[in-house]
Each structure stands twice: as structure tokens, then as C-alpha cells.
Design a protein around this motif. Structure first.
Motif, PDB file in Angstrom:
ATOM      1  N   ALA A 134      69.668  79.035  61.002  1.00 58.07           N
ATOM      2  CA  ALA A 134      71.036  79.360  61.414  1.00 58.07           C
ATOM      3  C   ALA A 134      71.065  80.632  62.253  1.00 58.07           C
ATOM      4  CB  ALA A 134      71.930  79.516  60.190  1.00 58.07           C
ATOM      5  N   VAL A 135      70.238  81.616  61.885  1.00 58.48           N
ATOM      6  CA  VAL A 135      70.183  82.865  62.652  1.00 58.48           C
ATOM      7  C   VAL A 135      69.638  82.607  64.051  1.00 58.48           C
ATOM      8  CG1 VAL A 135      69.102  85.134  62.802  1.00 58.48           C
ATOM      9  CG2 VAL A 135      69.976  84.327  60.608  1.00 58.48           C
ATOM     10  N   ALA A 136      68.565  81.799  64.142  1.00 60.37           N
ATOM     11  CA  ALA A 136      67.987  81.479  65.452  1.00 60.37           C
ATOM     12  C   ALA A 136      68.996  80.736  66.325  1.00 60.37           C
ATOM     13  CB  ALA A 136      66.722  80.648  65.276  1.00 60.37           C
ATOM     14  N   GLY A 137      69.687  79.748  65.736  1.00 68.16           N
ATOM     15  CA  GLY A 137      70.697  79.017  66.486  1.00 68.16           C
ATOM     16  C   GLY A 137      71.829  79.915  66.941  1.00 68.16           C
ATOM     17  N   SER A 138      72.216  80.857  66.081  1.00 68.04           N
ATOM     18  CA  SER A 138      73.295  81.782  66.429  1.00 68.04           C
ATOM     19  C   SER A 138      72.886  82.708  67.569  1.00 68.04           C
ATOM     20  CB  SER A 138      73.689  82.606  65.201  1.00 68.04           C
ATOM     21  OG  SER A 138      74.197  81.780  64.174  1.00 68.04           O
ATOM     22  N   VAL A 202      85.004  77.472  74.415  1.00 72.55           N
ATOM     23  CA  VAL A 202      83.663  78.031  74.267  1.00 72.55           C
ATOM     24  C   VAL A 202      83.360  78.294  72.795  1.00 72.55           C
ATOM     25  CG1 VAL A 202      82.193  80.013  74.829  1.00 72.55           C
ATOM     26  CG2 VAL A 202      83.696  79.053  76.569  1.00 72.55           C
ATOM     27  N   ASN A 203      84.371  78.708  72.059  1.00 73.48           N
ATOM     28  CA  ASN A 203      84.198  79.016  70.643  1.00 73.48           C
ATOM     29  C   ASN A 203      83.704  77.797  69.862  1.00 73.48           C
ATOM     30  OD1 ASN A 203      84.412  80.356  68.129  1.00 73.48           O
ATOM     31  ND2 ASN A 203      86.483  79.565  67.850  1.00 73.48           N
ATOM     32  N   GLU A 204      84.234  76.627  70.155  1.00 71.83           N
ATOM     33  CA  GLU A 204      83.843  75.405  69.448  1.00 71.83           C
ATOM     34  C   GLU A 204      82.347  75.137  69.596  1.00 71.83           C
ATOM     35  OE1 GLU A 204      84.104  71.840  67.288  1.00 71.83           O
ATOM     36  OE2 GLU A 204      85.504  73.525  67.468  1.00 71.83           O
ATOM     37  N   HIS A 205      81.825  75.292  70.789  1.00 68.09           N
ATOM     38  CA  HIS A 205      80.405  75.013  71.031  1.00 68.09           C
ATOM     39  C   HIS A 205      79.516  76.133  70.486  1.00 68.09           C
ATOM     40  CE1 HIS A 205      81.189  71.482  73.571  1.00 68.09           C
ATOM     41  NE2 HIS A 205      82.260  72.161  73.975  1.00 68.09           N
ATOM     42  N   PHE A 206      80.029  77.365  70.524  1.00 63.64           N
ATOM     43  CA  PHE A 206      79.264  78.468  69.932  1.00 63.64           C
ATOM     44  C   PHE A 206      79.154  78.298  68.423  1.00 63.64           C
ATOM     45  CE2 PHE A 206      79.447  82.700  67.886  1.00 63.64           C
ATOM     46  CZ  PHE A 206      78.175  83.138  68.226  1.00 63.64           C
ATOM     47  N   GLN A 207      80.255  77.940  67.783  1.00 66.60           N
ATOM     48  CA  GLN A 207      80.238  77.734  66.334  1.00 66.60           C
ATOM     49  C   GLN A 207      79.325  76.577  65.964  1.00 66.60           C
ATOM     50  OE1 GLN A 207      81.465  79.762  64.164  1.00 66.60           O
ATOM     51  NE2 GLN A 207      82.508  81.054  65.671  1.00 66.60           N
ATOM     52  N   VAL A 213      72.022  73.960  64.372  1.00 71.23           N
ATOM     53  CA  VAL A 213      71.713  72.657  64.963  1.00 71.23           C
ATOM     54  C   VAL A 213      71.913  72.764  66.474  1.00 71.23           C
ATOM     55  CG1 VAL A 213      72.289  70.206  65.048  1.00 71.23           C
ATOM     56  CG2 VAL A 213      72.462  71.462  62.883  1.00 71.23           C
ATOM     57  N   LEU A 214      70.849  72.557  67.238  1.00 73.93           N
ATOM     58  CA  LEU A 214      70.927  72.633  68.692  1.00 73.93           C
ATOM     59  C   LEU A 214      71.244  71.249  69.240  1.00 73.93           C
ATOM     60  CD1 LEU A 214      67.927  75.001  69.541  1.00 73.93           C
ATOM     61  CD2 LEU A 214      70.337  75.575  69.197  1.00 73.93           C
ATOM     62  N   ASP A 215      72.498  71.037  69.562  1.00 78.06           N
ATOM     63  CA  ASP A 215      72.963  69.758  70.092  1.00 78.06           C
ATOM     64  C   ASP A 215      72.899  69.820  71.616  1.00 78.06           C
ATOM     65  OD1 ASP A 215      74.371  67.463  70.847  1.00 78.06           O
ATOM     66  OD2 ASP A 215      75.627  67.557  69.054  1.00 78.06           O
ATOM     67  N   THR A 216      72.357  68.766  72.226  1.00 76.94           N
ATOM     68  CA  THR A 216      72.260  68.745  73.682  1.00 76.94           C
ATOM     69  C   THR A 216      73.634  68.809  74.343  1.00 76.94           C
ATOM     70  OG1 THR A 216      72.166  66.327  73.599  1.00 76.94           O
ATOM     71  CG2 THR A 216      70.069  67.504  73.725  1.00 76.94           C
ATOM     72  N   ARG A 217      74.667  68.307  73.659  1.00 76.68           N
ATOM     73  CA  ARG A 217      76.019  68.361  74.224  1.00 76.68           C
ATOM     74  C   ARG A 217      76.492  69.802  74.371  1.00 76.68           C
ATOM     75  NH1 ARG A 217      78.825  64.342  70.033  1.00 76.68           N
ATOM     76  NH2 ARG A 217      77.452  65.606  68.691  1.00 76.68           N
TER      77      ARG A 217
END
Length: 242
Positions: A134-138, A202-207, A213-217
């Protein structure tokens, strides 16, 4: 392009504004994360950095425009952009060189915050009890967020010769991109209009990336967002040159 990138980066590093801005970012995030009771991790009692990653975007709304406001505004005010444009460089090379110079400073601002991760990892019970994914994704999401705000800042700087106006415009556009679409989505009843505004936020995709989870979308969204504002910068610069 590399010469322009190096010139722009050294120009930013020679400016007190960059050091003051990054220093304020680290100071405020550190105080809120460790000392203020309402937001302190020590008071919260859980080994996680959600507080930092929920706070950092709002600090970025001011940090990034402060770094980008001089990109084109100062060049135009001092008349040096004419010399830059007369070199054998395309508009895209000039824009990308300035953009990557600002992005490099954003990375410099984020590197010291890795100390927060190390500290939480050592304070966890047992030691190391922290969700590294989660930290890496953030952090990846925060870097992409900084890149999105930098694209907005470069665009705002290309519109005016006044750095203060460029800063204010970039802050406004960054806030709308991060929180404005969420607010507009809440006006509508659940359905397609709300979904569209939520997707544009932008907030939705950042959250989404902050969950680890790294989603390609999400990646496609951020890349498209950056290219959109850099493309508008190209239109502004190209039209003015013509």
C-alpha cells in the motif's frame, strides 16, 4: 533537450523559492504527521501512513505550482524565451525539458519522506508490521499526482508573464481537478452523470492506487491527463510563436 533540462533544473536549484517550497512541504507534513495531536501517528496508534498520503495531495496543490510558476512566465517576462525558441529545438522538447526538471524536484521533495516509512516500520508491533504494498502504491500515486499538477502548472505558466498569476491559476485548476469533480458528482443522484464526474476526479484514481493495486486504467488516466495539459501548453506556445 538535455541542455534545456539541465539549464532549467540548475535554475530551479539556484532559486531560493525551490528550497523554501520543499522545506515548507517537509516541515508541514512532519509537524502534522508527528506532533499535532489530531493528525499524529503516535496518537493514532496504527503503523500506517494513510494520514500522510491523505494530507500530501493538498500540500502538493501549493507545492507544485510554486515550482512550475516560473517555467514560461519568467522566460517571457525577461525576454529570454525568444532566444530559447530560436534554438534548433521543437516546442515539445522545450516543454518536456521544463516539465521533467520540475518533476525531478518533486522527486527530491518526496525522497526525505521515506524516513517516515522507515520510522513507522521500526515503531510497528512487531517491528516491520506495515503494509509495504500500500505504501509503494501510494508513493507511485503521489508521484503521478505530482506529475499531473506539474502539467497543470506548466500550462498555467505559459498563459501569463506574471508568476503570481501563474501560481494562483495553477492552484485553482489543481484544486478543481483533485476535489472539484468529486463535489460536482455529489450534486447528481447516483447514476451515469455522477460516475462520469467521479471518473474525471484525480482524487478517485489516486485513492485507487493508494490501496496498493496498480490498475492500468489509473495509469492511463494520469498519462492522458498529463498529455492533455502539456498538449494545451504546446498549443499556447506554438500559437504565440506563430
Amino acid at each position: 533537450m538535455y541542455a534545456v533540462f539541465k539549464r532549467e533544473l540548475f535554475s530551479l536549484l539556484n532559486s531560493m523559492m525551490a528550497y523554501i517550497t520543499i522545506g515548507v512541504f517537509l516541515l508541514v507534513s512532519g509537524l502534522l504527521l508527528w506532533f499535532f495531536p489530531d493528525t499524529s501517528i503516535l496518537e493514532y496508534g496504527y503503523a500506517e501512513l494513510n494520514g500522510f498520503f491523505s494530507l500530501a495531495p493538498f500540500l502538493f496543490i501549493f507545492l507544485v505550482p510554486a515550482l512550475t510558476m516560473r517555467s514560461f512566465a519568467e522566460e517571457r517576462r525577461e525576454g529570454t524565451y525568444v532566444l530559447l525558441a530560436s534554438r534548433p529545438l521543437t516546442d515539445w522538447q522545450i516543454i518536456l525539458a521544463k516539465y521533467f526538471a520540475c518533476l525531478t524536484l518533486i522527486i527530491f521533495a518526496l525522497i526525505p519522506t521515506l524516513l517516515y516509512y522507515y520510522s513507522i516500520m521500526q515503531l510497528g508491533m512487531p517491528k516491520g508490521n506495515i503494509d509495504g504494498g500500500a505504501v509503494a502504491g501510494s508513493y507511485i500515486g503521489l508521484l503521478l499526482l505530482g506529475g499531473a499538477f506539474a502539467a497543470i502548472g506548466i500550462f498555467a505558466s505559459s498563459l501569463t508573464k506574471n508568476q503570481v498569476i501563474a501560481f494562483a491559476l495553477a492552484v485553482f485548476l489543481s484544486f478543481i481537478a483533485y476535489s472539484g469533480f468529486d463535489a460536482l458528482g455529489k450534486i447528481f443522484a447516483p447514476g451515469i452523470p455522477e460516475d462520469i464526474f467521479v471518473w474525471l476526479s484525480v482524487n478517485e484514481h489516486f485513492q485507487s492506487m493508494s490501496r496498493g493495486v496498480l490498475d492500468t486504467r489509473d495509469l492511463v488516466y494520469f498519462i492522458t491527463f498529463m498529455l492533455l495539459f502539456l498538449g494545451m501548453t504546446k498549443l499556447v506556445i506554438g500559437g504565440r510563436k506563430w
